[in-house]
Design an enzyme around this catalytic site. Structure first.
Site, PDB file in Angstrom:
ATOM      1  N   THR A  77       0.815  -1.219   0.000  1.00 19.03           N
ATOM      2  CA  THR A  77       0.000   0.000   0.000  1.00 19.03           C
ATOM      3  C   THR A  77       0.844   1.262   0.000  1.00 19.03           C
ATOM      4  OG1 THR A  77      -1.767  -1.149   1.179  1.00 19.03           O
ATOM      5  CG2 THR A  77      -1.803   1.246   1.259  1.00 19.03           C
ATOM      6  N   TYR A 104      -7.915   0.795  -3.743  1.00 18.78           N
ATOM      7  CA  TYR A 104      -6.770   1.309  -4.497  1.00 18.78           C
ATOM      8  C   TYR A 104      -6.008   0.123  -5.077  1.00 18.78           C
ATOM      9  CZ  TYR A 104      -4.635  -0.126  -0.140  1.00 18.78           C
ATOM     10  OH  TYR A 104      -4.269  -0.857   0.952  1.00 18.78           O
ATOM     11  N   GLU A 120      -5.532 -28.021  28.526  1.00 25.55           N
ATOM     12  CA  GLU A 120      -6.511 -28.363  27.502  1.00 25.55           C
ATOM     13  C   GLU A 120      -6.220 -29.715  26.848  1.00 25.55           C
ATOM     14  OE1 GLU A 120      -9.259 -26.834  26.813  1.00 25.55           O
ATOM     15  OE2 GLU A 120      -8.968 -24.957  27.901  1.00 25.55           O
TER      16      GLU A 120
END
Length: 364
Positions: free
Chosen positions: A48, A62, A321
């Site tokens: 950009t 753009y 977990e």
């Protein structure tokens, strides 16, 4: 008394005349030698910051990678007051099109410039979409203490309130400052100085897009750097990885966690040739119960399983977990999935041992 006064005045006049004569004959002191400006190379890759929109109102719509590096530099004439600059156009692409091959090409060029005694620092203009991956890759593979600064923009130079010019100015200031040495690869965006290790694009379409859960290293304000912390993880000169010894990277895939995610994505990644799967789990890198058997089988087949999290902040705890020790899995610690992918690919060029891989994730 009158004669004494006349004598005193005459003597004073003579002394003054002698002093003035001496000053006239003594050459003026040479002015202090100006501090030599740093020699900075700007490597342009597109993005950009080199983009252009149809009108000044187009800040999010753009075409990226349109403006060549010489025009980028010429567009900020104040840069000439900061450093001696020269530019190189390495690529002209939108950063989502970066590949491993391009990462390696860029890394080797940066390493070569870093070895050049005539180069004091390197600035890399880059698209923001994968800037965080490139910055982390260079942090890990370029052996130097010279400043390497990545910079991009969220708005093209044709937009109102475009941010690229100031970001580029700040990046050159940062690269030219000797205080930037030894701090690893840096990212200059929106006045912040971020570590290439943990900088991440966290917002799109706004100029304050980049941040880190651990905070900025410092700021650049009106052409001066201010530091508040330094990175402590291994990087650059302290890294065990060396771009000069790397010509290819193994395939690593990211599988994104969600409710009802199934097992097909992980299976497809392995079938496509992935040597490791970054499991971007929910929460604390959670793995759904119906996927555990699939991942364990893939690990038995030689694919490394690395638990990361889709949650932007925090870190994955080992053996929380899931029983990582039992399953011979690795946790990515605080690295997000895309950064974990970079480190896993590099680590696999060194070792396939799970304990060694885990050490690498703790240290980097």
């Amino acid at each position: 008394m009158f004669k004494i006064d006349r004598w005193i005045h005459a003597a004073a006049a003579l002394l003054l005349s002698s002093a003035l004569s001496a000053c006239a004959q003594t050459p003026a002191a040479a002015p202090a030698q100006a501090t030599a400006k740093a020699n900075i190379v700007v490597l342009a890759t597109g993005g950009t910051i080199a983009g252009a929109g149809a009108s000044a109102a187009n800040s999010a719509t753009y075409q990226a990678a349109k403006v060549p590096v010489d025009k980028l530099i010429a567009g900020v004439p104040e840069l000439a007051e900061v450093a001696n600059l020269r530019g190189e156009q390495v690529f002209q692409i939108a950063s989502e099109s970066f590949t491993n091959e391009k990462l390696i090409t860029l890394g080797k060029r940066v390493a070569a410039l870093a070895k050049d005694p005539g180069v004091d620092g390197i600035v890399i203009t880059h698209g923001t979409d994968t800037l965080e991956e490139t910055s982390f890759f260079l942090t890990l593979v370029v052996r130097t203490d010279k400043p390497i600064v990545l910079v991009g923009s969220m708005r093209p130079g044709t937009a109102m309130s475009a941010d690229g010019a100031l970001n580029l100015y700040d990046a050159v200031v940062l690269a030219a400052d000797k205080s930037s040495r030894g701090k690893g690869v840096l990212v200059a965006m929106n006045d912040d100085i971020l570590s290439g290790r943990d900088a991440s694009k966290r917002i799109n379409i706004k100029t304050n897009a980049f941040g880190s859960q651990w905070g900025a290293l410092g700021s650049v304000v009106e052409g001066k750097t201010y530091w508040f912390r330094a990175p402590v993880k291994r990087h650059t000169n302290d890294s065990e990885f060396d771009i000069e010894k790397i010509d290819a990277l193994p395939m690593v895939s990211i599988v994104y966690g969600s409710g009802e995610m199934g097992t097909a994505l992980a299976e497809a990644a392995a079938k496509a040739g992935a040597k490791a799967i970054i499991h971007a789990g929910t929460g604390n890198g959670s793995v759904p119960d119906y996927e555990v058997a699939t991942l364990r089988k893939l690990r038995a087949d030689g694919v490394q399983i690395i638990r990361s999290a889709r949650v932007p902040d925090g870190f994955v705890l080992r053996n929380s977990e899931q029983p990582d020790d039992k399953y011979d899995w690795v946790v990515a610690h605080d690295l997000n999935p895309q950064k974990a992918k970079i480190l896993a690919a590099l680590a696999l060029t060194k070792t396939g041992d799970t304990k060694e891989l885990q050490r690498i994730f703790w240290q980097y």
